[in-house]
Design a protein around this motif. Structure first.
Motif, short mmCIF file in Angstrom:
data_model
loop_
_atom_site.label_atom_id
_atom_site.label_comp_id
_atom_site.label_asym_id
_atom_site.label_seq_id
_atom_site.Cartn_x
_atom_site.Cartn_y
_atom_site.Cartn_z
N LEU A 66 1.41 -0.12 4.88
CA LEU A 66 0.45 -0.69 3.93
C LEU A 66 -0.98 -0.57 4.43
CD1 LEU A 66 -0.33 -2.21 1.37
CD2 LEU A 66 0.14 -4.35 2.58
N ALA A 109 -2.26 -4.37 -4.65
CA ALA A 109 -2.18 -3.28 -3.66
C ALA A 109 -1.18 -2.23 -4.13
CB ALA A 109 -1.76 -3.84 -2.30
N GLY A 110 -0.01 -2.67 -4.59
CA GLY A 110 0.99 -1.71 -5.06
C GLY A 110 0.52 -0.93 -6.26
N THR A 118 4.06 0.35 -3.22
CA THR A 118 3.39 0.78 -1.98
C THR A 118 4.32 1.56 -1.08
OG1 THR A 118 1.92 -1.15 -2.03
CG2 THR A 118 2.19 -0.04 0.09
N ASN A 170 7.18 -3.58 2.51
CA ASN A 170 6.69 -2.20 2.31
C ASN A 170 7.38 -1.23 3.27
OD1 ASN A 170 4.23 -2.62 0.41
ND2 ASN A 170 3.95 -4.16 2.00
N SER A 193 5.22 -4.29 -3.48
CA SER A 193 5.74 -3.65 -2.27
C SER A 193 6.57 -2.42 -2.60
CB SER A 193 6.61 -4.65 -1.49
OG SER A 193 5.87 -5.79 -1.13
N ILE A 230 -2.28 1.58 -5.12
CA ILE A 230 -1.79 2.68 -4.27
C ILE A 230 -0.92 3.65 -5.08
CG2 ILE A 230 -0.23 3.18 -2.35
CD1 ILE A 230 -1.38 0.69 -0.97
#
Length: 508
Positions: free
Chosen positions: A305, A197-198, A287, A63, A284, A201
């Motif tokens: 992150l 997460a990516g 993010t 990230n 990644s 976000i």
């Protein structure tokens, strides 16, 4: 904040429980503690290799690299495939020789084939010196997560100390069996954590399509090489592709996972599975690039992150994903601590200090080594700051040099011990000089590790062709082992008049 810390703490406590459970199946032998009796099955092999291969370097550093340097880290898709191919082609041969001659460490294979104590010691020193900095970045990454999640209530030094303590306890109790079991849990958590997460976000910038459109307008240099800083071009892309894959593959923690495999057939799955796992890096990408738009100018890029999660994600989701990050750091750190302790115990203590040591004493020394090297990594984490990726690549450039004598040992009967020794010396000196002493660190844009490999391989080939080995019995013993390997796994490559040895006939 307290809830976040509790969730992370829960994921850190899991290995303690797993370690205690796995210890009930353990035997008090060095082979069981270090390579699980060479009986690791397919699921454990994949997850422990993947989780060890992924690390804080991947979970946090990827990230940060997209955030600071643009698309250079997309080479991760390629280096995952290279790593998988090496695990299949090189790893299977290393596994076969390890099983046949009872190897536990890289030095065992190298020292035996080249019949050289000097080379055996040199290989052990290289694995120790260049693994500790890589271990350092796992402690650093895990500590960052806790520090950010707690809003600074738990300082960096205390967070790193917690990591250090927990890893030591469960590796001490369960050895590589405890590591493999926890890696199954953490490998799955890590893969889905990076991906989700990516995706989540990027949603804060209107979704992936909108995010890329805004980035193309606001900072187009982040989408093309050589990146916004102008120093990450195609030469560096190639350098990372080679150095990261080979350097990680040559780490002692991966060697132990080669020796631990139950059947040679399991190696065929790894290129496909590790290639599939590379898709986690798209998380990644999303993010890091969303961070460029929403959190520009962050002082410590490695924290992009956790900062994005704490600022834009719901409390529970942020905590769960940071737990995945902690898993990334822990699953690699545990393997590295275990690996360096194996090297110290078997290559130094057992061979030179106390050759008559019994199995109980060997395992005890291995456990004490866990404490010593973890402490060294902890001190480095506190005293040598730096971006995770920068530290990681410097360490990988050193271990990558071992690929040259390894290929010689598994393929070439003319490979000479003096060639392997001086090739390694030349490669390591080149890496250190270009990294820390030369006025130009990356001639022609290539990383120091690439130049080290070029000189290392050149010296190895030239000296091997010029010199003649005198230990014909050792050379023939390995030549027969290679023929037997081919007879067992690739019989179509044998000529009709070359018969396998009695060992292969018996195995069939």
């Amino acid at each position: 904040m307290t809830g976040s810390i509790l969730i992370i703490a829960a994921f850190m406590i899991i290995p303690l429980i797993v370690g205690l459970v796995s210890a009930r199946k353990s035997q008090t032998t060095s082979e069981d503690f270090f390579v699980q009796g060479r009986a690791m099955g397919s699921i454990a092999v994949f997850f422990t290799v993947a989780a060890t291969w992924w690390s804080a370097f991947a979970f946090l550093g990827s990230n940060a690299t997209f955030y600071t340097s643009g698309p250079i880290y997309l080479t991760a898709l390629a280096w995952n495939l290279l790593f998988g191919f090496m695990y299949y082609w090189v790893g299977k041969r290393v596994w076969y020789l390890g099983k046949r001659f009872d190897y536990l460490t890289p030095s065992d294979l190298m020292g035996d084939f080249y019949n050289s104590e000097a080379l055996r010691i040199l290989v052990a020193v290289i694995t120790l010196i260049f693994t500790v900095p890589y271990l350092q970045i796992q402690l650093t990454g895990g500590a960052y997560l806790i520090e950010v999640a707690s809003g600074g209530v738990v300082p960096f030094w205390l967070a790193a100390l917690l990591f250090y303590f927990i890893i030591i306890v469960y590796v001490w109790v369960g050895g590589i069996r405890a590591i493999a079991w926890t890696d199954v849990i953490y490998g799955a958590l890590l893969f889905f954590g990076m991906m989700y997460a990516g995706y989540y976000i990027a949603g804060q910038a209107g979704g992936p399509t909108s995010m890329f459109a805004q980035l193309a307008s606001d900072s187009p240099a982040h989408l093309t090489l050589p990146g916004p800083n102008g120093n990450m071009g195609y030469s560096m892309w190639f350098s990372l592709f080679v150095i990261v894959a080979i350097g990680a593959f040559m780490g002692p923690q991966i060697w132990l996972r080669m020796y631990s495999v139950k059947s040679g057939k399991l190696f065929g799955l790894m290129p496909f599975l590790l290639g599939l796992a590379a898709f986690a890096y798209f998380g990644s990408v999303l993010t890091g690039y969303t961070g460029v738009l929403l959190e520009p100018g962050l002082e410590n890029a490695d924290q992009i992150l956790p900062v994005m999660l704490m600022n834009y994600a719901p409390y529970l989701l942020a905590s769960l994903i940071m737990a995945a990050g902690a898993a990334a750091a822990m699953s690699t750190a545990n393997s590295q601590i275990h690996a360096v302790s194996t090297v110290v115990t078997m290559d130094i203590y057992k061979r030179y200090v106390n050759p008559q040591a019994d199995q109980k004493r060997i395992v005890h020394i291995g456990r004490l080594s866990l404490v010593g090297f973890s402490l060294a990594a902890y001190i480095l984490a506190l005293t040598v700051p730096g971006l995770l990726v920068t530290i990681g690549i410097a360490a990988l450039a050193g271990t990558a040099q071992l690929i040259v004598p390894t290929l010689g040992a598994i393929t070439w009967r003319k490979a000479h011990p003096q060639a392997a020794f001086w090739g390694l010396i030349l490669g390591i000196v080149t890496v250190l000089w270009l990294s820390y002493g030369a006025s130009v660190s990356n001639p022609l844009g290539l990383h120091a590790g690439i130049w080290g490999l070029i000189l290392n391989a050149s010296a190895f080939v030239i000296l091997s062709l010029a010199l003649q080995r005198k230990d014909a019995d050792v050379v023939e013993r390995f030549a027969q082992a290679r023929r037997d390997y081919t007879a067992e796994y690739h019989p179509e490559q044998l000529e009709d008049d070359v018969a396998p040895s009695p060992q292969v006939i018996e195995a069939r």
